[in-house]
Each structure stands twice: as C-alpha cells, then as structure tokens.
Design a protein around this motif. Structure first.
Motif, PDB file in Angstrom:
ATOM      1  N   ALA A  68      19.148  -7.372  -4.770  1.00  0.00           N
ATOM      2  CA  ALA A  68      19.530  -6.038  -4.302  1.00  0.00           C
ATOM      3  C   ALA A  68      19.436  -5.019  -5.428  1.00  0.00           C
ATOM      4  CB  ALA A  68      20.950  -6.074  -3.726  1.00  0.00           C
ATOM      5  N   VAL A  69      19.829  -5.426  -6.635  1.00  0.00           N
ATOM      6  CA  VAL A  69      19.743  -4.532  -7.785  1.00  0.00           C
ATOM      7  C   VAL A  69      18.285  -4.206  -8.097  1.00  0.00           C
ATOM      8  CG1 VAL A  69      20.131  -4.367 -10.273  1.00  0.00           C
ATOM      9  CG2 VAL A  69      21.941  -5.231  -8.776  1.00  0.00           C
ATOM     10  N   LEU A  70      17.407  -5.212  -8.067  1.00  0.00           N
ATOM     11  CA  LEU A  70      15.988  -4.974  -8.336  1.00  0.00           C
ATOM     12  C   LEU A  70      15.374  -4.025  -7.324  1.00  0.00           C
ATOM     13  CD1 LEU A  70      14.806  -8.590  -9.244  1.00  0.00           C
ATOM     14  CD2 LEU A  70      14.979  -6.636 -10.800  1.00  0.00           C
ATOM     15  N   ALA A  71      15.674  -4.244  -6.043  1.00  0.00           N
ATOM     16  CA  ALA A  71      15.135  -3.367  -5.014  1.00  0.00           C
ATOM     17  C   ALA A  71      15.675  -1.949  -5.168  1.00  0.00           C
ATOM     18  CB  ALA A  71      15.478  -3.922  -3.634  1.00  0.00           C
ATOM     19  N   ALA A  72      16.970  -1.838  -5.466  1.00  0.00           N
ATOM     20  CA  ALA A  72      17.553  -0.512  -5.656  1.00  0.00           C
ATOM     21  C   ALA A  72      16.965   0.184  -6.874  1.00  0.00           C
ATOM     22  CB  ALA A  72      19.071  -0.625  -5.783  1.00  0.00           C
ATOM     23  N   ASP A  73      16.659  -0.581  -7.929  1.00  0.00           N
ATOM     24  CA  ASP A  73      15.997   0.006  -9.094  1.00  0.00           C
ATOM     25  C   ASP A  73      14.673   0.652  -8.700  1.00  0.00           C
ATOM     26  OD1 ASP A  73      18.019  -0.830 -10.793  1.00  0.00           O
ATOM     27  OD2 ASP A  73      16.903  -2.557 -11.577  1.00  0.00           O
ATOM     28  N   ALA A  74      13.905  -0.050  -7.837  1.00  0.00           N
ATOM     29  CA  ALA A  74      12.614   0.488  -7.403  1.00  0.00           C
ATOM     30  C   ALA A  74      12.785   1.773  -6.612  1.00  0.00           C
ATOM     31  CB  ALA A  74      11.870  -0.558  -6.579  1.00  0.00           C
ATOM     32  N   VAL A  75      13.761   1.779  -5.699  1.00  0.00           N
ATOM     33  CA  VAL A  75      14.014   2.984  -4.899  1.00  0.00           C
ATOM     34  C   VAL A  75      14.486   4.124  -5.793  1.00  0.00           C
ATOM     35  CG1 VAL A  75      15.408   3.988  -3.057  1.00  0.00           C
ATOM     36  CG2 VAL A  75      14.501   1.663  -2.806  1.00  0.00           C
ATOM     37  N   VAL A 116      15.096  13.502   0.277  1.00  0.00           N
ATOM     38  CA  VAL A 116      14.374  12.320   0.757  1.00  0.00           C
ATOM     39  C   VAL A 116      14.230  12.360   2.268  1.00  0.00           C
ATOM     40  CG1 VAL A 116      14.572   9.804   1.023  1.00  0.00           C
ATOM     41  CG2 VAL A 116      15.042  10.871  -1.201  1.00  0.00           C
ATOM     42  N   ARG A 117      13.106  11.867   2.754  1.00  0.00           N
ATOM     43  CA  ARG A 117      12.905  11.669   4.193  1.00  0.00           C
ATOM     44  C   ARG A 117      12.748  10.183   4.471  1.00  0.00           C
ATOM     45  NH1 ARG A 117       7.674  15.085   4.397  1.00  0.00           N
ATOM     46  NH2 ARG A 117       7.697  14.291   2.255  1.00  0.00           N
ATOM     47  N   GLY A 118      13.133   9.779   5.684  1.00  0.00           N
ATOM     48  CA  GLY A 118      13.067   8.369   6.026  1.00  0.00           C
ATOM     49  C   GLY A 118      12.475   8.134   7.398  1.00  0.00           C
ATOM     50  N   PHE A 119      11.835   6.981   7.568  1.00  0.00           N
ATOM     51  CA  PHE A 119      11.272   6.571   8.853  1.00  0.00           C
ATOM     52  C   PHE A 119      11.718   5.149   9.149  1.00  0.00           C
ATOM     53  CE2 PHE A 119       8.519  10.074   7.785  1.00  0.00           C
ATOM     54  CZ  PHE A 119       8.210  10.642   9.009  1.00  0.00           C
ATOM     55  N   LEU A 120      12.176   4.935  10.370  1.00  0.00           N
ATOM     56  CA  LEU A 120      12.572   3.602  10.799  1.00  0.00           C
ATOM     57  C   LEU A 120      11.348   2.803  11.222  1.00  0.00           C
ATOM     58  CD1 LEU A 120      15.736   4.381  12.964  1.00  0.00           C
ATOM     59  CD2 LEU A 120      15.610   3.804  10.541  1.00  0.00           C
ATOM     60  N   LEU A 121      11.457   1.491  11.095  1.00  0.00           N
ATOM     61  CA  LEU A 121      10.365   0.615  11.511  1.00  0.00           C
ATOM     62  C   LEU A 121      10.257   0.497  13.022  1.00  0.00           C
ATOM     63  CD1 LEU A 121      10.644  -2.415   9.063  1.00  0.00           C
ATOM     64  CD2 LEU A 121       8.661  -0.919   9.335  1.00  0.00           C
ATOM     65  N   ASP A 122      11.389   0.540  13.720  1.00  0.00           N
ATOM     66  CA  ASP A 122      11.359   0.175  15.131  1.00  0.00           C
ATOM     67  C   ASP A 122      12.606   0.685  15.843  1.00  0.00           C
ATOM     68  OD1 ASP A 122      13.140  -1.684  13.894  1.00  0.00           O
ATOM     69  OD2 ASP A 122      11.531  -3.154  13.771  1.00  0.00           O
ATOM     70  N   GLY A 126       2.779   9.912   4.732  1.00  0.00           N
ATOM     71  CA  GLY A 126       2.886   8.465   4.631  1.00  0.00           C
ATOM     72  C   GLY A 126       4.141   8.037   3.894  1.00  0.00           C
ATOM     73  N   VAL A 127       4.406   6.745   3.947  1.00  0.00           N
ATOM     74  CA  VAL A 127       5.619   6.178   3.348  1.00  0.00           C
ATOM     75  C   VAL A 127       5.331   5.771   1.903  1.00  0.00           C
ATOM     76  CG1 VAL A 127       7.218   4.228   3.453  1.00  0.00           C
ATOM     77  CG2 VAL A 127       6.547   5.406   5.559  1.00  0.00           C
ATOM     78  N   ASP A 128       6.202   6.183   0.989  1.00  0.00           N
ATOM     79  CA  ASP A 128       6.045   5.825  -0.415  1.00  0.00           C
ATOM     80  C   ASP A 128       6.533   4.408  -0.681  1.00  0.00           C
ATOM     81  OD1 ASP A 128       5.017   8.334  -1.565  1.00  0.00           O
ATOM     82  OD2 ASP A 128       6.935   9.156  -0.912  1.00  0.00           O
ATOM     83  N   LEU A 129       7.693   4.052  -0.142  1.00  0.00           N
ATOM     84  CA  LEU A 129       8.244   2.712  -0.335  1.00  0.00           C
ATOM     85  C   LEU A 129       8.853   2.251   0.981  1.00  0.00           C
ATOM     86  CD1 LEU A 129      10.307   1.360  -3.324  1.00  0.00           C
ATOM     87  CD2 LEU A 129      11.033   0.897  -0.968  1.00  0.00           C
ATOM     88  N   ARG A 142      10.152  11.401  -7.663  1.00  0.00           N
ATOM     89  CA  ARG A 142       9.766  12.238  -6.530  1.00  0.00           C
ATOM     90  C   ARG A 142      10.993  12.464  -5.654  1.00  0.00           C
ATOM     91  NH1 ARG A 142       4.960  10.697  -2.870  1.00  0.00           N
ATOM     92  NH2 ARG A 142       5.732  12.671  -2.050  1.00  0.00           N
ATOM     93  N   PRO A 143      11.746  13.514  -5.896  1.00  0.00           N
ATOM     94  CA  PRO A 143      12.963  13.746  -5.114  1.00  0.00           C
ATOM     95  C   PRO A 143      12.725  13.869  -3.617  1.00  0.00           C
ATOM     96  CG  PRO A 143      12.946  15.114  -7.087  1.00  0.00           C
ATOM     97  CD  PRO A 143      11.584  14.502  -6.985  1.00  0.00           C
ATOM     98  N   ASP A 144      11.493  14.236  -3.219  1.00  0.00           N
ATOM     99  CA  ASP A 144      11.178  14.357  -1.785  1.00  0.00           C
ATOM    100  C   ASP A 144      10.426  13.123  -1.276  1.00  0.00           C
ATOM    101  OD1 ASP A 144       8.819  14.794  -3.159  1.00  0.00           O
ATOM    102  OD2 ASP A 144       8.169  16.476  -1.892  1.00  0.00           O
ATOM    103  N   ALA A 145      10.657  11.981  -1.878  1.00  0.00           N
ATOM    104  CA  ALA A 145       9.971  10.752  -1.487  1.00  0.00           C
ATOM    105  C   ALA A 145      10.238  10.406  -0.032  1.00  0.00           C
ATOM    106  CB  ALA A 145      10.422   9.601  -2.376  1.00  0.00           C
ATOM    107  N   VAL A 146       9.306   9.653   0.545  1.00  0.00           N
ATOM    108  CA  VAL A 146       9.424   9.166   1.924  1.00  0.00           C
ATOM    109  C   VAL A 146       9.737   7.675   1.868  1.00  0.00           C
ATOM    110  CG1 VAL A 146       8.274   8.880   4.148  1.00  0.00           C
ATOM    111  CG2 VAL A 146       7.828  10.925   2.767  1.00  0.00           C
ATOM    112  N   LEU A 147      10.877   7.289   2.414  1.00  0.00           N
ATOM    113  CA  LEU A 147      11.290   5.888   2.444  1.00  0.00           C
ATOM    114  C   LEU A 147      11.119   5.319   3.842  1.00  0.00           C
ATOM    115  CD1 LEU A 147      14.623   6.022   0.397  1.00  0.00           C
ATOM    116  CD2 LEU A 147      12.325   5.448  -0.438  1.00  0.00           C
TER     117      LEU A 147
END
Length: 259
Positions: free
Chosen positions: A12-19, A59-65, A123-126, A26-31
C-alpha cells in the motif's frame, strides 16, 4: 511488467508513493479508481498522505465500472463505494470523479459517452487495478475481447458469489449486469498498478504474469502494456514460478526509479 512481492502494508505504501509522486508532478493528474477489497489499504494510505499535506484538489478520477440497475444512492453502487473509501476523505472536488451511468435508459449510449469523457480528459495517468479469482479485470469476465471498450457485461456466477459479501451474502442480490471499461480501454492508461493479496488470488496472479495472453484469463492482457506494476503479498505470489527472480530484480532496482 514489474512484480513486487512484499507485505500488504508495504504494498500500500509503494502504491501510494506512485500516486503521490504523480500528483506532485501533475496536480491535475487523472487517476483511474478501482473498488473492491484490493485497493482499500492504498486508499487509507492516500488519506493519511492527504492529512499530511498532499492535495487532490485538481485531480480528476474515473471509475472502472458500475452495476446496472441499482437505485440512485444505493450503498453498493461504485459511486457510493468510492465516496466512502476515498472521495469524501480527501479534498477531491465533488464532481471530480466520474463513473459509467448504470442507470441510463440507453446503456450503449452511456458507454460511448464514458469513452468520450475519458478521451476528453486526456486519458488516465495512473490506473489502480485488482484482479478477480477467475482472472477478470474490472468486470471483463473470461472470454472478453482483449481489444474491448466500455460496454455492458453479464457477470459470471463466480463473480456474483465473490461479490455477495457486499450484498448480505446473497449472490442473487448482486446485479447480473454491469457497465465496465473494456480491456482495450484499460490498456490506454499510462501506468497500471495492480494490487492482489491472499491465496485465493494466487492462480490469477500466476496466469496474468506468467501465463499465455488469453481471453481465458483476461488480466493476462496486462503483459502487453509497457508500464505495469503488479504488487502482491506472499500468499498471492505462491504460484509464481519466477518469484525468486522478481525478488532479486526488485532488490537490485535503483531506489530513485520507484514503480
């Protein structure tokens, strides 16, 4: 594809580091935001980072489903779930996260509109991902086209059983249909971060990392992406034939590279 085997908390720490690194650059990143059990520890870690000063205000976000046919405000709709898990706990704008409209009268049109919204956002950045016990990715069940786009899918009995815990342990209460990003849509995200824990995910993890690319195991399509991070605990990694190599490669990686 990079495979990291570690304790769940460390993953969880590694993934959060990436985010966090992305959002600072990029403060306006797309997650891309997944729901379910796999990303919960990641979201808790992001909330902790927010309380320590990390802002998601742009930040903007998109759900998978999204499930089809749940009434507005249903607590197990994925809009409600992501609000509980993340959106309401950080400073994301109220309208910053979009999901496919499972209540639309014209579902194919809703799918096309969602694809258009993803394109308009650049598009989605991460993209955060989990994987089902049968290898499904988002709700792309076995047999899904590897080039598929956002569309209506029918859930398998296995997936409905797996999700019954969110619906009073009653598989019949789980909707039979969903709207989901397709595998082709998911592959357009620039960085894919998949988290899987527990022995129940071991065969799916083995197939997605080391098996042939096949619609039988939809998550195996991730082998075709140039930047995938697969974060698994010891139990989920228990079927990996090259686990020793993955550990050696991660141990020897320059620390500045991150995921």
């Amino acid at each position: 594809m990079e495979v990291v085997i570690d304790a769940p908390g460390r993953l969880a720490v590694l993934a959060a580091d990436a985010v966090a690194s992305l959002v600072r650059r990029r403060p306006d990143a797309v997650l891309g935001l997944a729901t379910g059990s796999s990303p919960l520890a990641l979201y808790d870690e992001l909330v902790a980072r927010h309380r320590a000063g990390l802002s998601f205000a742009q930040v903007r976000g998109f759900l998978l489903d999204e499930y089809v046919g749940l009434p507005p405000g249903h607590p197990e709709s994925y809009r409600a779930v992501i609000d509980r898990q993340l959106t309401s706990r950080v400073d994301l704008a109220p309208d910053a996260v979009q999901g496919p409209d499972g209540g639309a009268a014209d579902l194919p049109a809703a799918c096309a509109a969602y694809e258009a919204a993803l394109r308009a956002a650049g598009g989605v950045d991460l993209q955060v991902l989990g994987v089902g016990t049968d290898g499904h990715l988002a709700f792309n069940e076995p047999g899904s086209s590897l080039a598929s786009r956002t569309r209506v899918k029918t859930l398998t009995a296995q997936t409905r059983r797996d999700n019954a815990r969110f619906f009073g342990d009653d598989p019949e209460a789980v909707p039979r249909h969903v709207l989901t990003q397709g595998l082709g849509t998911i592959l357009e995200a620039r960085h894919l971060v998949l988290v899987a824990t527990g022995r129940a995910k071991a065969e799916a993890v083995h197939q997605l990392v080391e098996g042939p690319v096949s619609a039988l195991w939809p998550a195996s399509v991730l082998q075709l992406h140039p930047h995938v991070s697969v974060l698994v605990d010891e139990a989920a990694a228990s079927r990996l034939q090259l686990a020793g190599y993955y550990r050696e490669a991660w141990a020897g990686k320059p620390g500045w590279q991150g995921l």
